[in-house]
Design a protein around this motif. Sequence first.
Motif, PDB file in Angstrom:
ATOM      1  N   PHE A  25      11.327   4.042 147.455  1.00 38.15           N
ATOM      2  CA  PHE A  25      12.050   3.873 146.196  1.00 38.15           C
ATOM      3  C   PHE A  25      13.102   2.774 146.310  1.00 38.15           C
ATOM      4  O   PHE A  25      13.271   1.970 145.391  1.00 38.15           O
ATOM      5  CB  PHE A  25      12.721   5.178 145.769  1.00 38.15           C
ATOM      6  CG  PHE A  25      11.812   6.128 145.047  1.00 38.15           C
ATOM      7  CD1 PHE A  25      10.944   5.691 144.068  1.00 38.15           C
ATOM      8  CD2 PHE A  25      11.831   7.482 145.335  1.00 38.15           C
ATOM      9  CE1 PHE A  25      10.098   6.565 143.402  1.00 38.15           C
ATOM     10  CE2 PHE A  25      11.003   8.363 144.671  1.00 38.15           C
ATOM     11  CZ  PHE A  25      10.144   7.902 143.705  1.00 38.15           C
ATOM     12  N   CYS A  26      13.806   2.718 147.439  1.00 34.18           N
ATOM     13  CA  CYS A  26      14.834   1.680 147.615  1.00 34.18           C
ATOM     14  C   CYS A  26      14.206   0.289 147.625  1.00 34.18           C
ATOM     15  O   CYS A  26      14.735  -0.641 147.002  1.00 34.18           O
ATOM     16  CB  CYS A  26      15.602   1.920 148.909  1.00 34.18           C
ATOM     17  SG  CYS A  26      16.737   3.300 148.829  1.00 34.18           S
ATOM     18  N   GLY A  27      13.106   0.130 148.330  1.00 34.56           N
ATOM     19  CA  GLY A  27      12.428  -1.162 148.359  1.00 34.56           C
ATOM     20  C   GLY A  27      11.911  -1.567 146.995  1.00 34.56           C
ATOM     21  O   GLY A  27      12.033  -2.724 146.581  1.00 34.56           O
ATOM     22  N   LEU A  28      11.319  -0.610 146.289  1.00 33.02           N
ATOM     23  CA  LEU A  28      10.803  -0.882 144.951  1.00 33.02           C
ATOM     24  C   LEU A  28      11.928  -1.257 143.994  1.00 33.02           C
ATOM     25  O   LEU A  28      11.809  -2.218 143.223  1.00 33.02           O
ATOM     26  CB  LEU A  28      10.056   0.351 144.447  1.00 33.02           C
ATOM     27  CG  LEU A  28       9.213   0.206 143.203  1.00 33.02           C
ATOM     28  CD1 LEU A  28       8.110  -0.822 143.425  1.00 33.02           C
ATOM     29  CD2 LEU A  28       8.607   1.555 142.846  1.00 33.02           C
ATOM     30  N   LEU A  32      12.323  -4.938 142.209  1.00 28.40           N
ATOM     31  CA  LEU A  32      12.374  -4.983 140.748  1.00 28.40           C
ATOM     32  C   LEU A  32      13.710  -5.534 140.255  1.00 28.40           C
ATOM     33  O   LEU A  32      13.755  -6.266 139.269  1.00 28.40           O
ATOM     34  CB  LEU A  32      12.119  -3.583 140.184  1.00 28.40           C
ATOM     35  CG  LEU A  32      11.712  -3.481 138.725  1.00 28.40           C
ATOM     36  CD1 LEU A  32      10.490  -4.341 138.443  1.00 28.40           C
ATOM     37  CD2 LEU A  32      11.425  -2.053 138.360  1.00 28.40           C
ATOM     38  N   SER A  33      14.778  -5.216 140.963  1.00 25.28           N
ATOM     39  CA  SER A  33      16.091  -5.775 140.597  1.00 25.28           C
ATOM     40  C   SER A  33      16.113  -7.286 140.765  1.00 25.28           C
ATOM     41  O   SER A  33      16.663  -8.003 139.921  1.00 25.28           O
ATOM     42  CB  SER A  33      17.191  -5.159 141.470  1.00 25.28           C
ATOM     43  OG  SER A  33      17.288  -3.794 141.263  1.00 25.28           O
ATOM     44  N   LEU A  34      15.520  -7.769 141.866  1.00 22.22           N
ATOM     45  CA  LEU A  34      15.440  -9.226 142.052  1.00 22.22           C
ATOM     46  C   LEU A  34      14.642  -9.878 140.932  1.00 22.22           C
ATOM     47  O   LEU A  34      15.004 -10.955 140.441  1.00 22.22           O
ATOM     48  CB  LEU A  34      14.806  -9.552 143.401  1.00 22.22           C
ATOM     49  CG  LEU A  34      15.654  -9.296 144.633  1.00 22.22           C
ATOM     50  CD1 LEU A  34      14.854  -9.621 145.893  1.00 22.22           C
ATOM     51  CD2 LEU A  34      16.938 -10.085 144.599  1.00 22.22           C
ATOM     52  N   MET A  35      13.555  -9.224 140.522  1.00 23.61           N
ATOM     53  CA  MET A  35      12.738  -9.775 139.446  1.00 23.61           C
ATOM     54  C   MET A  35      13.522  -9.808 138.130  1.00 23.61           C
ATOM     55  O   MET A  35      13.492 -10.795 137.406  1.00 23.61           O
ATOM     56  CB  MET A  35      11.464  -8.955 139.260  1.00 23.61           C
ATOM     57  CG  MET A  35      10.506  -9.588 138.278  1.00 23.61           C
ATOM     58  SD  MET A  35       9.118  -8.555 137.907  1.00 23.61           S
ATOM     59  CE  MET A  35       9.722  -7.747 136.437  1.00 23.61           C
TER      60      MET A  35
END
Length: 130
Positions: A25-28, A32-35
């Motif tokens: 979840f943290c990686g996802l 997604l935040s970077l995107m």
Amino acid sequence: MRRSECGRVRSTMILNGYTVLSLFFCGLRFLLSLMVVGVAFSSWRLACRMPSQDQKEQVENRSYLLFLAATVLIAINIVSWPSMYSLLQSYVQEWPSIMCIYGVTKIGAGTLGVSRFLPTLLVGLQWTKP
């Protein structure tokens, strides 16, 4: 923290299914935040120029993508919140003196080492998780 044979305290990471789920979840959320930030910045930069009609359509399409990605990010944050408490609950069996999640949140309190920051860090995580 566990003691090794020579008496030094060594740190161990408890790796179980809840830890893997939380890391996923943290990686996802990070990707997604970077995107979201990247799409927002590029849309803002494109909209600041005098856009032509074609570029206005691009900005509009990016705003839809941005809204959808931000909504998915919020949904992942909401779904991952209970998984953090499941992770904390899974740590209860690892320490014999702990009987509940509250005990896990107090690990490191009153110590002089680096682990003294763990309770404060965990309180920060609980407030920023949603």
